[in-house]
Design a protein around this motif. Sequence first.
Motif, PDB file in Angstrom:
ATOM      1  N   ALA A  20       0.836  -1.211   0.000  1.00 24.72           N
ATOM      2  CA  ALA A  20       0.000   0.000   0.000  1.00 24.72           C
ATOM      3  C   ALA A  20       0.866   1.254   0.000  1.00 24.72           C
ATOM      4  O   ALA A  20       0.576   2.224  -0.711  1.00 24.72           O
ATOM      5  CB  ALA A  20      -0.931  -0.010   1.206  1.00 24.72           C
ATOM      6  N   ILE A  21       1.921   1.232   0.798  1.00 26.26           N
ATOM      7  CA  ILE A  21       2.831   2.381   0.848  1.00 26.26           C
ATOM      8  C   ILE A  21       3.533   2.548  -0.498  1.00 26.26           C
ATOM      9  O   ILE A  21       3.580   3.641  -1.065  1.00 26.26           O
ATOM     10  CB  ILE A  21       3.868   2.197   1.976  1.00 26.26           C
ATOM     11  N   TYR A  22       4.074   1.450  -1.008  1.00 23.37           N
ATOM     12  CA  TYR A  22       4.830   1.468  -2.269  1.00 23.37           C
ATOM     13  C   TYR A  22       3.967   1.980  -3.421  1.00 23.37           C
ATOM     14  O   TYR A  22       4.339   2.920  -4.132  1.00 23.37           O
ATOM     15  CB  TYR A  22       5.341   0.059  -2.558  1.00 23.37           C
ATOM     16  N   PHE A  23       2.789   1.378  -3.589  1.00 25.71           N
ATOM     17  CA  PHE A  23       1.936   1.770  -4.709  1.00 25.71           C
ATOM     18  C   PHE A  23       1.278   3.122  -4.488  1.00 25.71           C
ATOM     19  O   PHE A  23       0.941   3.824  -5.443  1.00 25.71           O
ATOM     20  CB  PHE A  23       0.916   0.681  -5.014  1.00 25.71           C
ATOM     21  N   GLY A  24       1.104   3.527  -3.237  1.00 25.06           N
ATOM     22  CA  GLY A  24       0.606   4.868  -2.958  1.00 25.06           C
ATOM     23  C   GLY A  24       1.579   5.942  -3.417  1.00 25.06           C
ATOM     24  O   GLY A  24       1.179   6.965  -3.968  1.00 25.06           O
ATOM     25  N   ILE A  25       2.864   5.693  -3.198  1.00 20.70           N
ATOM     26  CA  ILE A  25       3.895   6.620  -3.668  1.00 20.70           C
ATOM     27  C   ILE A  25       3.879   6.689  -5.194  1.00 20.70           C
ATOM     28  O   ILE A  25       3.940   7.774  -5.790  1.00 20.70           O
ATOM     29  CB  ILE A  25       5.286   6.197  -3.144  1.00 20.70           C
ATOM     30  N   LEU A  26       3.773   5.528  -5.835  1.00 21.87           N
ATOM     31  CA  LEU A  26       3.729   5.501  -7.299  1.00 21.87           C
ATOM     32  C   LEU A  26       2.489   6.204  -7.838  1.00 21.87           C
ATOM     33  O   LEU A  26       2.541   6.874  -8.874  1.00 21.87           O
ATOM     34  CB  LEU A  26       3.765   4.062  -7.811  1.00 21.87           C
ATOM     35  N   LYS A  27       1.371   6.054  -7.133  1.00 28.45           N
ATOM     36  CA  LYS A  27       0.100   6.630  -7.605  1.00 28.45           C
ATOM     37  C   LYS A  27       0.160   8.151  -7.708  1.00 28.45           C
ATOM     38  O   LYS A  27      -0.440   8.729  -8.604  1.00 28.45           O
ATOM     39  CB  LYS A  27      -1.035   6.210  -6.685  1.00 28.45           C
ATOM     40  N   VAL A  28       0.899   8.804  -6.812  1.00 28.27           N
ATOM     41  CA  VAL A  28       1.001  10.263  -6.888  1.00 28.27           C
ATOM     42  C   VAL A  28       2.042  10.716  -7.909  1.00 28.27           C
ATOM     43  O   VAL A  28       2.224  11.907  -8.126  1.00 28.27           O
ATOM     44  CB  VAL A  28       1.296  10.902  -5.513  1.00 28.27           C
ATOM     45  N   GLY A  29       2.733   9.756  -8.534  1.00 25.90           N
ATOM     46  CA  GLY A  29       3.691  10.097  -9.584  1.00 25.90           C
ATOM     47  C   GLY A  29       5.127  10.218  -9.114  1.00 25.90           C
ATOM     48  O   GLY A  29       5.986  10.672  -9.857  1.00 25.90           O
ATOM     49  N   ALA A  30       5.387   9.827  -7.885  1.00 25.43           N
ATOM     50  CA  ALA A  30       6.752   9.886  -7.364  1.00 25.43           C
ATOM     51  C   ALA A  30       7.475   8.575  -7.664  1.00 25.43           C
ATOM     52  O   ALA A  30       6.860   7.583  -8.044  1.00 25.43           O
ATOM     53  CB  ALA A  30       6.735  10.143  -5.855  1.00 25.43           C
ATOM     54  N   THR A  31       8.780   8.585  -7.494  1.00 27.60           N
ATOM     55  CA  THR A  31       9.609   7.409  -7.702  1.00 27.60           C
ATOM     56  C   THR A  31       9.975   6.820  -6.354  1.00 27.60           C
ATOM     57  O   THR A  31      10.434   7.543  -5.468  1.00 27.60           O
ATOM     58  CB  THR A  31      10.898   7.778  -8.458  1.00 27.60           C
ATOM     59  N   VAL A  32       9.781   5.519  -6.190  1.00 28.29           N
ATOM     60  CA  VAL A  32      10.140   4.846  -4.944  1.00 28.29           C
ATOM     61  C   VAL A  32      11.586   4.382  -5.031  1.00 28.29           C
ATOM     62  O   VAL A  32      12.000   3.783  -6.021  1.00 28.29           O
ATOM     63  CB  VAL A  32       9.232   3.623  -4.677  1.00 28.29           C
ATOM     64  N   VAL A  33      12.349   4.680  -3.985  1.00 29.50           N
ATOM     65  CA  VAL A  33      13.716   4.218  -3.878  1.00 29.50           C
ATOM     66  C   VAL A  33      13.772   3.312  -2.648  1.00 29.50           C
ATOM     67  O   VAL A  33      13.959   3.775  -1.532  1.00 29.50           O
ATOM     68  CB  VAL A  33      14.711   5.390  -3.723  1.00 29.50           C
ATOM     69  N   PRO A  34      13.550   2.004  -2.842  1.00 24.66           N
ATOM     70  CA  PRO A  34      13.565   1.107  -1.689  1.00 24.66           C
ATOM     71  C   PRO A  34      14.983   0.942  -1.141  1.00 24.66           C
ATOM     72  O   PRO A  34      15.930   0.793  -1.910  1.00 24.66           O
ATOM     73  CB  PRO A  34      13.032  -0.214  -2.242  1.00 24.66           C
ATOM     74  N   LEU A  35      15.113   1.018   0.185  1.00 26.32           N
ATOM     75  CA  LEU A  35      16.407   0.879   0.834  1.00 26.32           C
ATOM     76  C   LEU A  35      16.431  -0.404   1.653  1.00 26.32           C
ATOM     77  O   LEU A  35      15.423  -0.817   2.210  1.00 26.32           O
ATOM     78  CB  LEU A  35      16.672   2.073   1.759  1.00 26.32           C
ATOM     79  N   ASN A  36      17.587  -1.008   1.737  1.00 24.71           N
ATOM     80  CA  ASN A  36      17.775  -2.241   2.484  1.00 24.71           C
ATOM     81  C   ASN A  36      17.776  -1.933   3.980  1.00 24.71           C
ATOM     82  O   ASN A  36      18.577  -1.128   4.452  1.00 24.71           O
ATOM     83  CB  ASN A  36      19.101  -2.873   2.069  1.00 24.71           C
ATOM     84  N   ILE A  37      16.918  -2.585   4.749  1.00 23.21           N
ATOM     85  CA  ILE A  37      16.849  -2.311   6.188  1.00 23.21           C
ATOM     86  C   ILE A  37      18.067  -2.824   6.933  1.00 23.21           C
ATOM     87  O   ILE A  37      18.258  -2.487   8.093  1.00 23.21           O
ATOM     88  CB  ILE A  37      15.563  -2.880   6.824  1.00 23.21           C
ATOM     89  N   LEU A  38      18.905  -3.602   6.283  1.00 25.32           N
ATOM     90  CA  LEU A  38      20.114  -4.115   6.932  1.00 25.32           C
ATOM     91  C   LEU A  38      21.311  -3.183   6.770  1.00 25.32           C
ATOM     92  O   LEU A  38      22.382  -3.456   7.318  1.00 25.32           O
ATOM     93  CB  LEU A  38      20.461  -5.503   6.377  1.00 25.32           C
ATOM     94  N   LEU A  39      21.135  -2.081   6.065  1.00 26.45           N
ATOM     95  CA  LEU A  39      22.238  -1.140   5.894  1.00 26.45           C
ATOM     96  C   LEU A  39      22.581  -0.469   7.213  1.00 26.45           C
ATOM     97  O   LEU A  39      21.708  -0.202   8.036  1.00 26.45           O
ATOM     98  CB  LEU A  39      21.868  -0.058   4.874  1.00 26.45           C
ATOM     99  N   THR A  40      23.853  -0.161   7.383  1.00 23.79           N
ATOM    100  CA  THR A  40      24.304   0.557   8.575  1.00 23.79           C
ATOM    101  C   THR A  40      24.014   2.040   8.404  1.00 23.79           C
ATOM    102  O   THR A  40      23.664   2.504   7.311  1.00 23.79           O
ATOM    103  CB  THR A  40      25.815   0.371   8.775  1.00 23.79           C
TER     104      THR A  40
END
Length: 70
Positions: A20-40
């Motif tokens: 829902a979060i991912y596609f909600g961002i796309l719906k408004v025309g923005a670009t999603v940049v998913p980040l790895n939660i394991l990053l320091t």
Amino acid sequence: GIRKGHHVALLCPNIPHFPAIYFGILKVGATVVPLNILLTTLGLTHLVFGIYDLGCTPSQRGNGGRPDTS
């Protein structure tokens, strides 16, 4: 707010609300940049603020850690 053309970094584990979060961002025309939660913290700082000289911290750069656009 998030608008068309914005890039939104998404730091989120695999939870039921993720689509829902991912596609909600796309719906408004923005670009999603998913980040790895394991990053320091250092890895996230490098990705988000574009700091390539890892010997300095964002506060040591005069522009708050953002890439120089001049």
